[in-house]
Write an enzyme that holds these catalytic residues in place. Structure first.
Site, PDB file in Angstrom:
ATOM      1  N   ASN A 249       0.727  -1.012   0.075  1.00 39.13           N
ATOM      2  CA  ASN A 249      -0.161   0.017   0.104  1.00 39.13           C
ATOM      3  C   ASN A 249       0.850   1.218   0.229  1.00 39.13           C
ATOM      4  O   ASN A 249       0.379   2.404  -0.284  1.00 39.13           O
ATOM      5  CB  ASN A 249      -0.952   0.159   1.073  1.00 39.13           C
ATOM      6  CG  ASN A 249      -2.288  -0.441   0.742  1.00 39.13           C
ATOM      7  OD1 ASN A 249      -2.950   0.121   0.105  1.00 39.13           O
ATOM      8  ND2 ASN A 249      -2.598  -1.469   1.596  1.00 39.13           N
ATOM      9  N   CYS A 337      -7.151  -0.998   9.305  1.00 33.59           N
ATOM     10  CA  CYS A 337      -6.664  -1.816   8.182  1.00 33.59           C
ATOM     11  C   CYS A 337      -6.444  -1.021   7.031  1.00 33.59           C
ATOM     12  O   CYS A 337      -5.688  -0.147   7.268  1.00 33.59           O
ATOM     13  CB  CYS A 337      -7.592  -3.147   7.803  1.00 33.59           C
ATOM     14  SG  CYS A 337      -9.249  -2.317   7.851  1.00 33.59           S
ATOM     15  N   ARG A 343     -11.903  -5.473   8.341  1.00 31.07           N
ATOM     16  CA  ARG A 343     -11.097  -6.228   9.500  1.00 31.07           C
ATOM     17  C   ARG A 343     -11.176  -5.098  10.684  1.00 31.07           C
ATOM     18  O   ARG A 343     -11.115  -5.939  11.733  1.00 31.07           O
ATOM     19  CB  ARG A 343      -9.583  -6.282   8.929  1.00 31.07           C
ATOM     20  CG  ARG A 343      -9.501  -7.321   8.143  1.00 31.07           C
ATOM     21  CD  ARG A 343      -8.079  -7.091   7.238  1.00 31.07           C
ATOM     22  NE  ARG A 343      -7.968  -6.413   6.188  1.00 31.07           N
ATOM     23  CZ  ARG A 343      -7.183  -6.235   5.106  1.00 31.07           C
ATOM     24  NH1 ARG A 343      -6.282  -7.462   4.997  1.00 31.07           N
ATOM     25  NH2 ARG A 343      -7.201  -5.525   4.082  1.00 31.07           N
ATOM     26  N   ARG A 383     -20.817  -5.501   0.265  1.00 32.70           N
ATOM     27  CA  ARG A 383     -20.216  -6.567   0.648  1.00 32.70           C
ATOM     28  C   ARG A 383     -21.302  -7.949   0.668  1.00 32.70           C
ATOM     29  O   ARG A 383     -20.904  -9.014   0.491  1.00 32.70           O
ATOM     30  CB  ARG A 383     -19.864  -6.685   2.213  1.00 32.70           C
ATOM     31  CG  ARG A 383     -18.651  -5.792   2.393  1.00 32.70           C
ATOM     32  CD  ARG A 383     -17.422  -6.266   1.920  1.00 32.70           C
ATOM     33  NE  ARG A 383     -16.060  -5.158   2.232  1.00 32.70           N
ATOM     34  CZ  ARG A 383     -15.880  -4.360   1.205  1.00 32.70           C
ATOM     35  NH1 ARG A 383     -16.492  -4.439   0.135  1.00 32.70           N
ATOM     36  NH2 ARG A 383     -14.855  -3.519   1.596  1.00 32.70           N
TER      37      ARG A 383
END
Lengths: 609, 549
Positions: A249, A337, A343, A383
């Protein structure tokens, strides 16, 4: 409805997933459900499948008996129909394809579902959970933490709720500065306050640190969190990602906190995989446990290869780390996260549940979900695939959280007010889109959709049938003496959650449920106690004084009276020889069909229509 | 031989005992002929009494003069003893070694044990074949009790009384016996009252490579079929294994000679493979450092759960043939003393509600295991920590208990006993003060004069104060056939045995207590309601003459 081409097809066969059994019936297609009604008049079962629950529809190639249609549901139901005429099958297939891909929120079931409540009842339903009251329960605001109005208009962070709690020393410029240095503006805020040690659990998203960038306001923000807790000189920063992911990242201008820039932080990677890995893992798991005549070896190898339990353990390990840091060391913890809504939600919610017995009650669990998942912007719409979506956004993050809780209920059978039926029912409704609670991706979006005016709250519904979800063994006194749960994370304590992932495969379940049995006893207890009272009152009229019940322990009956012989034809519910496929008795002579008794009961999530 | 010769150091002070999930205890270690005792000589601390016979293996380690003995028990417990002094430690270790591997049966503890309780009901007299036969006689007159084996000469592993078809005389039995491995000719195992079908068991037929046949054997098993009916032969071995057996004189029933029977082959592993499986499983369970993947892969590699599934499936198949197909069944493997008994006993638990009571289950073990000649002494000589090459040790009985536990898990209200009962049987099969599981056959037990010299396990277990622990509070008798699921998702690792010493069960135990309490309280309420009702009814009838004008 215009999408329905054929509302009814007769002579449809429903094949059992694991045996060679099938039943014949009629298939109905309505605006909201696909309904199968068995023709057999005596034990006619009905199957109601909500369109929103359908994850995929597949038309298999034509066979001699008809056209097979395979429907996979998000609640892990899998149905296999055989429709006599190909034409009908195609009509159902294409209607379903359209119906299960709603294009606007208005098409979701929640907007047409009407449980016959008036507006006032609806409103009361929505008022059941009050997050301000929840923070008050934790002891916030207090001398170190305050409510900030910086996000009142969703200007600083669109995916956060309006009300946010921050250290009193964090001024507005610091908050705004910090939010600019955090992915999606999700700056560090309080989610749980452990009053006993004044330690805080905070959450945020990853810093936009890249390889070298720093932000003084953000550093100040962490300092402020640290200073708000006099019990500890340091705070933990838990990056719940695997280190490799966090490193990657950095190349995109994001990353993780550099310990040199932040004073007094203890930085820690936890190593929970990302949504894509989790999605793939569940897929593999479902493939394995959906296999016909699965061997033990294939099952265990498949379980291992899916990695599912490894991921569950990783989440649990992280939550335990968090709970220990807070309750044992008295240190505050900042969890993040990447975006801080997957998470991070898992770890914060599970960690709080380990620390605080309130979250292990029915009401408290609702509050926890409302706080860490709904209000902090877990993207339920994406999701859980609510609207015609990006398949890459779908992931069983919330399901994993429910499973972690289930794993805990297995280790601590008396610590939870609710049973697994509660968890399964919540899972059912996260995907059903029948209630407004889980629609959309953020609070702001939910307000735009006017959910509180146009839909009903799941929590009110669940509370109205609370007795079905109670854990009869729950002991509040255990919670008092051991408020913090300390689960073992030995690998062998993590089990496959059959009642979730094979919930519709009744032949696999225990044929007698201890939970159901004890719940029934609890129910009859109340009745019996009433009867005893009534009888005593009557006896008193005859001038007989009766002894109080409690201290009197009648001699135990050792031998229970045998029940009347009930012939040999019945089987214990759902227990039959043919369903289990012990062996192929090929060309068996004179084999008789046996009466199959399959009734739905609690434990299988039920549709509320 | 005197035990004293083997005990070089009978007593050591300052020994520290480590056990998982329990505080360490420091105290005096004593060795007696049959026990290892550790006592802290303080009030309120329990003493450790460990039967030498329970010790599976030991390991020694030294750090300076401090010695450590790791004792691994047959009930899978592992304890550690820290013993000051190198010589003491070596002496203790070698004594334990010698005492725990005594060869002679007559030196075993049951011959020395004197019960501290009064034997009210002698376990040796509880389950006599004559009694069982009386029950059978009340249902059918097609069977007789044969004394052909009264001196154990026809079949050394069979009991003296055997149930056989009425029309088959003893001479035919002898001929059939000579055609079956170890003389184990087909005998009745179970009569299914509901439809009159039967289950028989035997050893493999000795067909050999040239396809020997035996008219008497054929006649014997055909005599169990009703006119026009056919039966099933369940061979617990795969067809390949059964074929190989021919080369060693064994084999299977040829279709041509047994036209009324259909043969089904299953794949239950032989005993030496099972021992390997147990060792691997326990190793996996004891390693606390496993990651999830490693644990699952070790569990899989042990094959234990596969064995459970295969045995249970075969038993279900036998039960299905009898109950659903309405056909009689003959079960055998090679010797007919291991997998055969697993299948016949489990099938009875599925079919016969009587076997799900405590007495019925004891009778089943007595009938289908002890009298049927399962070689307990050989099979249970060592458990999961045996180091040497296995001779004939095998967890055949433990696997049976595991399968019963699986059914119990699926039908928690259908058994009068609970999990503790099964665990207790496992323990006593491997090491016990009682002699029920001593010896390999009835013949051996008779020779050892066990019923005169020793105490039966049942004499102890059936005392009300002991039974208390083993009663299942959820039990509600049902007369139904119970069909368990054998899907891998439905079969669990038996934690009560395999993780017993590796986890804290406090929370689970308390939850169990709470459940028992709820049930008990409900029963009390029900009794109260009944007695109040009676009282009320009585008063009302007493009153009524006054009220009538």
């Amino acid at each position: 409805m215009e999408h329905i081409r054929t509302p009814k097809v007769e002579q449809v066969k429903l094949l059992d997933r694991f045996s060679n059994k099938s039943v014949t019936g009629t298939l109905h297609l309505t605006a909201t459900h696909l309904i199968f009604v068995e023709s057999n008049s005596t034990s006619a079962q009905e199957i109601w499948i909500l369109h929103h629950h359908i994850a995929s529809v597949e038309k298999l190639s034509l066979t001699t008996s008809g056209c097979p249609l395979l429907i996979q549901c998000r609640n892990f139901r899998l149905v296999h129909f055989v429709i006599p005429r190909e034409r009908d099958c195609h009509d159902i297939y294409s209607s379903l394809l359209r119906l299960l891909r709603p294009v606007s929120y208005d098409e979701l079931y929640a907007f047409s579902y009407n449980p016959k409540q008036n507006d006032q009842e609806r409103e009361e339903g929505w008022q059941l959970i009050d997050l301000a009251a929840e923070f008050e329960r934790m002891g916030v605001p207090c001398d170190q933490w305050q409510l900030t109005d910086v996000n009142r208009e969703y200007k600083v962070c669109k995916t956060y709720p309006r009300d946010l709690y921050v250290p009193i020393t964090a001024s507005k410029p610091i908050i705004v500065g910090s939010s600019k240095f955090r992915s999606k503006g999700r700056f560090p805020v309080l989610t749980y306050f452990y009053q006993e040690k004044k330690a805080a659990v905070c959450r945020c998203s990853q810093p936009l640190s890249g390889f070298s960038a720093r932000c003084l306001e953000d550093e100040h923000m962490l300092q402020a969190i640290s200073k708000a807790n006099h019990n500890s000189r340091y705070i933990y920063v838990m990056d719940t990602r695997p280190k490799l992911n966090a490193l990657a990242n950095r190349a995109a201008g994001k990353g993780y906190e550099n310990e040199d820039n932040y004073s007094n932080i203890r930085f820690q990677f936890v190593g929970i995989e990302n949504i894509h890995v989790m999605r793939g893992s569940l897929q593999k798991l479902l493939e394995v446990v959906g296999t016909r005549s699965l061997s033990m070896t294939d099952y265990l190898v498949g379980l291992e290869n899916s990695g599912w339990l490894r991921h569950i353990k990783a989440i649990m390990d992280a939550a335990i780390f968090l709970a220990k840091a807070v309750t044992v060391e008295g240190a505050s913890v900042l969890v993040h996260c990447s975006d801080g809504w997957d998470r991070t939600a898992q770890v914060c919610a599970l960690g709080s549940l380990l620390m605080d017995p309130y979250y292990r009650t029915i009401k408290g669990f609702m509050v926890l979900i409302e706080k860490d998942w709904i209000s902090f912007g877990h993207k339920f719409a994406d999701r859980c695939d609510q609207l015609d979506p990006d398949p890459k956004e779908v992931s069983p993050i919330f399901t994993q959280f429910l499973e972690c809780v289930w794993q805990l209920t297995e280790q601590f059978p008396q610590a939870f007010e609710f049973s697994e039926w509660f968890l399964i029912q919540i899972h059912e409704h996260v995907h059903s889109c029948q209630f407004g609670n889980f629609l959309g991706n953020s609070q702001r979006q939910r307000e735009d959709l006017q959910l509180k005016e146009r839909t009903y709250s799941l929590w009110a519904h669940l509370l109205s049938e609370k007795q079905n979800y109670l854990n009869p063994l729950f002991s509040p006194s255990v919670a008092e003496s051991h408020p913090v749960l300390e689960p073992s994370t030995q690998a062998y304590h993590f089990k496959f959650w059959r009642n979730m992932y094979n919930q519709y495969d009744r032949s696999m379940h225990p044929r007698q449920s201890i939970l159901k049995h004890v719940l029934t006893l609890q129910e009859s207890k109340r009745e019996l106690e009433g009867t005893v009272q009534a009888l005593k009152t009557k006896l008193q009229k005859f001038g007989v004084s009766t002894s109080p019940l409690k201290p009197q322990t009648p001699p135990r009956e050792r031998s229970l009276p045998p029940r009347p012989h009930t012939g040999g034809e019945r089987t214990v519910e759902g227990s039959s020889a043919t369903e289990n496929g012990y062996g192929e008795l090929m060309g068996s002579f004179g084999s008789k069909n046996e009466p199959g008794v399959v009734t739905l009961e609690f434990g299988v999530a039920r549709m509320t229509c | 031989m005197e035990f004293a010769e083997l005990i070089k150091t009978p007593r050591v002070d300052g020994v520290v005992l480590h056990r998982p999930f329990m505080p360490t205890v420091e105290g005096t270690l004593c060795l007696t002929g049959h026990h290892l005792i550790l006592s802290s000589r303080q009030d309120n601390t329990e003493e450790l009494w460990l039967l030498h016979a329970n010790i599976d293996s030991t390991e020694k380690r030294f750090v300076g003069s401090l010695g450590t003995i790791i004792v691994k028990c047959k009930d899978l417990r592992v304890i550690q003893l820290d013993i000051p002094g190198m010589e003491e430690c070596l002496n203790i270790a070698s004594s334990i070694e010698a005492l725990s591997t005594l060869d002679s049966v007559s030196l075993m503890y049951p011959f020395f044990y004197r019960p501290l309780f009064e034997v009210i009901e002698d376990g040796w007299q509880l389950f006599v074949p004559e009694e069982a036969f009386k029950d059978l006689e009340s249902m059918t007159d097609e069977w007789r009790l044969s004394e052909v084996n009264k001196d154990f000469s026809v079949c050394p592993s069979y009991p003296s009384l055997l149930t056989v078809p009425k029309d088959i005389d003893d001479e035919s039995l002898c001929k059939a016996a000579s055609f079956r491995h170890g003389g184990r000719f087909p005998v009745l195992s179970y009569y299914h009252k509901k439809n009159g079908m039967v289950m028989m068991r035997a050893a493999q037929p000795l067909t050999g490579t040239n396809g020997r046949r035996c008219k008497e054997d054929e006649k014997l098993i055909n005599a169990t079929l009703c006119a026009g009916k056919r039966g099933y032969i369940i061979d617990t071995r795969t067809i390949a294994v059964a074929q190989q057996a021919k080369a060693r004189g064994g084999g299977f029933e040829q279709e041509a000679n047994y036209p009324q029977w259909r043969r089904i082959h299953k794949a239950i592993e032989r005993s030496n493979v099972l021992q390997e499986s147990l060792i691997k499983l326990v190793e996996a369970c004891n390693d606390q450092s496993h990651s999830m993947d490693r644990w699952l892969s070790k569990l899989e590699a042990s094959n234990w759960q596969s064995n459970v599934k295969e045995i249970l499936t075969t038993a279900c198949l036998a039960a299905q043939c009898i109950d659903r197909e309405g056909a009689s069944v003959l079960v055998h493997g090679t010797e007919g003393t291991d997998s055969t008994l697993q299948v016949t006993s489990l099938a009875q638990i599925i079919l016969d509600p009587a076997c799900r009571t405590i007495r019925g289950f004891e009778a089943l073990i007595e009938r289908e295991w002890l009298q049927a000649g399962h070689p307990f002494h050989q099979r249970c000589a060592q458990s999961a920590y045996s180091n040497g090459k296995p001779r004939s040790e095998a967890p055949v009985f433990l696997l049976f208990l595991d399968c019963v536990w699986q059914i119990l898990r699926q039908f928690p209200c259908s058994f009068q006993f609970n999990e503790n009962f099964l665990i207790m049987l496992f323990e006593h099969a491997y090491a016990s003060q009682f002699s029920t599981f001593l010896g390999n056959s009835v013949a051996e037990r008779v020779k050892l004069l066990l019923s005169q010299k020793t105490v039966s396990l049942w004499s102890w277990v059936n005392r009300p104060q002991e039974l208390e622990r083993f009663l299942n509070p959820l039990y509600e008798p049902n007369n139904l056939v119970i069909w368990p699921s054998v899907a891998p998702q439905s079969l669990l690792l038996w934690e009560g045995v395999f993780l017993r010493w590796n986890r804290s069960t406090k929370c689970l135990d308390e939850a169990y207590q709470e459940m028992a309490h709820i049930i008990e309280y409900n029963k009390e309420l029900q009794n109260k309601v009944n007695s109040l009702r009676r009282q009320l009814a009585q008063l009302e009838t007493e009153d009524s003459p006054l009220q009538t004008p």
